[in-house]
Design a protein around this motif. Structure first.
Motif, PDB file in Angstrom:
ATOM      1  N   MET A   1      90.905 -42.108 -15.673  1.00  0.00           N
ATOM      2  CA  MET A   1      91.331 -41.301 -14.521  1.00  0.00           C
ATOM      3  C   MET A   1      90.544 -41.704 -13.272  1.00  0.00           C
ATOM      4  SD  MET A   1      91.566 -37.526 -16.288  1.00  0.00           S
ATOM      5  CE  MET A   1      92.170 -36.764 -14.785  1.00  0.00           C
ATOM      6  N   PRO A   2      91.153 -41.612 -12.070  1.00  0.00           N
ATOM      7  CA  PRO A   2      90.436 -41.959 -10.835  1.00  0.00           C
ATOM      8  C   PRO A   2      89.219 -41.064 -10.626  1.00  0.00           C
ATOM      9  CG  PRO A   2      92.813 -41.787 -10.453  1.00  0.00           C
ATOM     10  CD  PRO A   2      92.559 -41.253 -11.814  1.00  0.00           C
ATOM     11  N   PHE A   3      88.219 -41.600  -9.938  1.00  0.00           N
ATOM     12  CA  PHE A   3      86.960 -40.869  -9.754  1.00  0.00           C
ATOM     13  C   PHE A   3      87.123 -39.618  -8.901  1.00  0.00           C
ATOM     14  CE2 PHE A   3      87.186 -43.746  -6.143  1.00  0.00           C
ATOM     15  CZ  PHE A   3      86.777 -42.953  -5.089  1.00  0.00           C
ATOM     16  N   TRP A   4      88.197 -39.540  -8.092  1.00  0.00           N
ATOM     17  CA  TRP A   4      88.347 -38.378  -7.209  1.00  0.00           C
ATOM     18  C   TRP A   4      89.005 -37.183  -7.900  1.00  0.00           C
ATOM     19  CZ3 TRP A   4      90.931 -43.031  -6.302  1.00  0.00           C
ATOM     20  CH2 TRP A   4      92.297 -43.043  -6.602  1.00  0.00           C
ATOM     21  N   GLU A   5      89.493 -37.390  -9.120  1.00  0.00           N
ATOM     22  CA  GLU A   5      90.117 -36.293  -9.843  1.00  0.00           C
ATOM     23  C   GLU A   5      89.105 -35.593 -10.743  1.00  0.00           C
ATOM     24  OE1 GLU A   5      93.496 -37.635 -11.984  1.00  0.00           O
ATOM     25  OE2 GLU A   5      94.641 -38.204 -10.196  1.00  0.00           O
ATOM     26  N   ALA A   6      89.364 -34.308 -11.019  1.00  0.00           N
ATOM     27  CA  ALA A   6      88.496 -33.551 -11.919  1.00  0.00           C
ATOM     28  C   ALA A   6      88.670 -34.062 -13.345  1.00  0.00           C
ATOM     29  CB  ALA A   6      88.845 -32.068 -11.844  1.00  0.00           C
ATOM     30  N   GLN A   7      87.563 -34.268 -14.047  1.00  0.00           N
ATOM     31  CA  GLN A   7      87.592 -34.770 -15.414  1.00  0.00           C
ATOM     32  C   GLN A   7      86.288 -34.411 -16.117  1.00  0.00           C
ATOM     33  OE1 GLN A   7      87.388 -39.246 -15.293  1.00  0.00           O
ATOM     34  NE2 GLN A   7      87.731 -38.872 -13.113  1.00  0.00           N
ATOM     35  N   PRO A   8      86.288 -34.445 -17.442  1.00  0.00           N
ATOM     36  CA  PRO A   8      85.089 -34.011 -18.184  1.00  0.00           C
ATOM     37  C   PRO A   8      83.843 -34.832 -17.859  1.00  0.00           C
ATOM     38  CG  PRO A   8      86.995 -34.136 -19.627  1.00  0.00           C
ATOM     39  CD  PRO A   8      87.407 -34.763 -18.335  1.00  0.00           C
ATOM     40  N   THR A   9      83.995 -36.145 -17.775  1.00  0.00           N
ATOM     41  CA  THR A   9      82.837 -37.008 -17.510  1.00  0.00           C
ATOM     42  C   THR A   9      83.224 -38.130 -16.547  1.00  0.00           C
ATOM     43  OG1 THR A   9      83.351 -38.418 -19.420  1.00  0.00           O
ATOM     44  CG2 THR A   9      81.799 -36.578 -19.768  1.00  0.00           C
ATOM     45  N   LEU A  10      82.202 -38.711 -15.931  1.00  0.00           N
ATOM     46  CA  LEU A  10      82.387 -39.859 -15.048  1.00  0.00           C
ATOM     47  C   LEU A  10      81.427 -40.961 -15.466  1.00  0.00           C
ATOM     48  CD1 LEU A  10      82.561 -38.161 -11.516  1.00  0.00           C
ATOM     49  CD2 LEU A  10      84.472 -39.204 -12.741  1.00  0.00           C
ATOM     50  N   THR A  11      81.862 -42.196 -15.315  1.00  0.00           N
ATOM     51  CA  THR A  11      80.960 -43.313 -15.570  1.00  0.00           C
ATOM     52  C   THR A  11      80.010 -43.468 -14.383  1.00  0.00           C
ATOM     53  OG1 THR A  11      82.418 -44.941 -14.539  1.00  0.00           O
ATOM     54  CG2 THR A  11      82.773 -44.464 -16.888  1.00  0.00           C
ATOM     55  N   ALA A  12      78.982 -44.284 -14.563  1.00  0.00           N
ATOM     56  CA  ALA A  12      78.020 -44.511 -13.480  1.00  0.00           C
ATOM     57  C   ALA A  12      78.711 -45.101 -12.254  1.00  0.00           C
ATOM     58  CB  ALA A  12      76.904 -45.439 -13.965  1.00  0.00           C
ATOM     59  N   VAL A  13      79.657 -46.002 -12.484  1.00  0.00           N
ATOM     60  CA  VAL A  13      80.384 -46.618 -11.368  1.00  0.00           C
ATOM     61  C   VAL A  13      81.232 -45.578 -10.645  1.00  0.00           C
ATOM     62  CG1 VAL A  13      82.137 -48.325 -10.744  1.00  0.00           C
ATOM     63  CG2 VAL A  13      80.403 -48.882 -12.461  1.00  0.00           C
ATOM     64  N   GLN A  14      81.861 -44.684 -11.402  1.00  0.00           N
ATOM     65  CA  GLN A  14      82.679 -43.637 -10.790  1.00  0.00           C
ATOM     66  C   GLN A  14      81.832 -42.658  -9.978  1.00  0.00           C
ATOM     67  OE1 GLN A  14      84.641 -42.325 -14.438  1.00  0.00           O
ATOM     68  NE2 GLN A  14      86.614 -43.063 -13.652  1.00  0.00           N
TER      69      GLN A  14
END
Length: 242
Positions: free
Chosen positions: A1-14
């Motif tokens: 999922m794109p970094f600007w959307e709400a999601q459970p986790t994000l990668t370091a790059v996101q």
């Protein structure tokens, strides 16, 4: 999922992408809202700044908060602040509502107790502010005014004012505002053009003072009398071009 959307986790790059986008977004909005010193913030500016900071912090603290809502909220707050600023410029009555007015604490050499109570400034605070202005005795002060930014403006009694050239009927030359023509070894072409000077003229001035290249110069300033002051990178002293 794109970094600007709400999601459970994000990668370091996101996370890095999210931080970068928000930083640039706030930078652009701040430029649009206009530059103002921290001490000149009105109550409304302060409130809006807190809300914007809290809103952005939510998107940076939790991946479950998307950026769409943040962008809309912050843009709305920035627009509201701009509208308030424009209204305060055009309507003096409105400006008096959202901005504090200067308060006189000392008038004709006398302390105004009610004004000090209103501003919650005690005598020790007032004397501290006066000492910062180089006045160590109340007898030297004609007026002391607390400005909206929290700073104190002082009008000394006439016999305690510094002597100026006009007091002695001494004529002075216009000084104007000096401009930087070399900064950290780089020639500032725009400032040369504003003063109708060329890069060749600057190089000639440097050669006259045994400076082979502008890269050796840390800073060079030109005053309104055409005098050039420069400081070399490997020389702590300042010199005036001959």
């Amino acid at each position: 999922m794109p970094f600007w959307e709400a999601q459970p986790t994000l990668t370091a790059v996101q996370w890095l992408a999210r931080v970068s986008v928000l930083y640039l977004y706030l930078l652009i909005l701040t430029k649009i809202m206009g530059q103002r010193e921290i001490g000149r913030l009105t109550l409304f500016d302060f409130i809006i700044s807190i809300i914007i900071g809290s809103t952005v912090a939510g998107a940076l603290n939790s991946s479950t908060n998307g950026l769409k809502g943040v962008f809309i909220t912050v843009a709305a707050l920035a627009g509201f602040q701009i509208i308030l600023s424009i209204a305060s410029l055009k309507f003096s009555r409105f400006r008096r509502v959202i901005e504090e007015e200067p308060i006189i604490l000392v008038q004709n050499g006398k302390l105004l107790g009610e004004a000090m109570k209103k501003t919650r400034i005690n005598l020790d605070d007032l004397m501290s502010l006066l000492r910062q202005k180089n006045y160590f005795n109340l007898s030297q002060v004609e007026f002391a005014i607390l400005e909206p930014n929290g700073k104190l403006s002082v009008i000394p009694k006439s016999q305690n004012r510094p002597v100026t050239p006009s007091d002695l009927n001494i004529a002075t030359n216009y000084e104007g505002y000096p401009v930087m023509v070399i900064e950290d070894g780089n020639i500032i072409q725009d400032n040369l053009k504003r003063n109708h000077l060329t890069e060749q003229w600057l190089r000639d001035q440097l050669r006259k003072n045994n400076i082979r290249s502008h890269t050796e110069v840390f800073a060079a300033m030109l005053d309104t009398q055409g005098r050039l002051y420069f400081s070399l990178k490997n020389d702590a002293s300042e010199r005036t071009a001959s």
